[in-house]
Design a protein around this motif. Structure first.
Motif, mmCIF file in Angstrom:
data_model
loop_
_atom_site.group_PDB
_atom_site.id
_atom_site.type_symbol
_atom_site.label_atom_id
_atom_site.label_comp_id
_atom_site.label_asym_id
_atom_site.label_seq_id
_atom_site.Cartn_x
_atom_site.Cartn_y
_atom_site.Cartn_z
ATOM 1 N N GLY A 43 11.041 -45.055 -43.811
ATOM 2 C CA GLY A 43 10.300 -45.826 -44.725
ATOM 3 C C GLY A 43 11.090 -47.100 -44.561
ATOM 4 N N SER A 84 -2.976 -49.960 -49.868
ATOM 5 C CA SER A 84 -2.262 -49.713 -48.559
ATOM 6 C C SER A 84 -3.159 -50.014 -47.218
ATOM 7 C CB SER A 84 -2.620 -48.045 -48.528
ATOM 8 O OG SER A 84 -3.936 -47.755 -48.632
ATOM 9 N N LYS A 114 0.473 -47.161 -44.636
ATOM 10 C CA LYS A 114 1.675 -47.724 -45.704
ATOM 11 C C LYS A 114 1.389 -48.168 -46.969
ATOM 12 C CE LYS A 114 5.272 -51.354 -45.153
ATOM 13 N NZ LYS A 114 4.858 -52.124 -46.139
#
Lengths: 115, 114
Positions: free
Chosen positions: A58, B92, B101
């Motif tokens: 991440g 997202s 993401k």
């Protein structure tokens, strides 16, 4: 409750020691995530997994590693803890099956203090 | 500049008031929008999610998305002391490799006074 458990709930550790946090889920979800939450920064993604032995980084992955040897368990390891890693760590699973639902269920968190 | 901006509050309102919580964002690629509620020392819990512009209602909660203004809102009607929590917006977009993401706001702390 989607059956997600984090352990330990609290931990104090010394700088330089390795630490492993555990996330356990009971519902066979494919996607699992590790976040850290800090004041002023919100939730930031550390690592995530999209299947057994399938993991990726991440946005704040430096100093952390993960492993997922079974669907139900996702482990986060701080290889050599530093004071900047003092934080609250949350595990999450993606519960939405529809392509348009990216909602997560979060665990109760692990409060980690590095002294 | 952060991709998602959220006023941290705290926001104090009397019981029964209508509460408006807001987030602005800069990334026009955001497709999915969510609101989470987080009680003290607990994990966030998903309240609502939306895919497109417009309104979505669930009981006392209404989520509103305005993609043209890059602005999302959560309205709480007839607020209750049990609504006292921190509210996080999240959105997202597709990242590298097709991964969705998710970016979270920093949260707004709400206190509903009896």
């Amino acid at each position: 409750d989607a059956g997600i458990t984090q352990s330990p709930r609290h931990k104090v550790t010394e700088t330089g020691t390795p630490v492993t946090l555990r996330c356990h889920q009971t519902e066979n979800h494919r996607y699992m995530y590790w976040y850290r939450q800090d004041p002023g920064h919100g939730l930031r993604l550390i690592h995530y997994s999209y299947g057994v032995k399938d993991t990726d980084k991440g946005e704040v992955s430096d100093g952390y590693s993960v492993s997922r040897s079974k669907t139900e368990d996702f482990l986060l390891t701080l290889e050599s803890a530093t004071s900047s890693q003092t934080s609250v760590y949350f595990c999450a699973i993606r519960v939405g099956q529809a392509a348009t639902n990216y909602g997560y269920t979060f665990g109760s968190g692990t409060r980690l203090t590095v002294v | 500049q952060k991709e998602v901006e959220q006023d941290p509050g705290p926001l104090s309102v009397p019981e029964g008031a209508i509460v408006s919580l807001n987030c602005t964002y800069s990334n026009s690629a955001f497709q999915y929008f969510m609101w989470y509620r987080q009680y003290s020392r607990k994990g966030p819990e998903l309240l609502m999610y939306t895919y497109s512009s417009g309104n979505k209602e669930d009981g006392r909660f209404t989520a509103q998305v305005d993609k043209s203004s890059k602005y999302i809102s959560l309205f709480i009607r007839d607020s209750q002391p049990s609504d006292s929590a921190t509210y996080l917006c999240a959105m997202s977009a597709e990242g590298p490799g097709g991964y969705q993401k998710v970016t979270f706001g920093t949260g707004t702390k709400l206190q509903v006074i009896p």
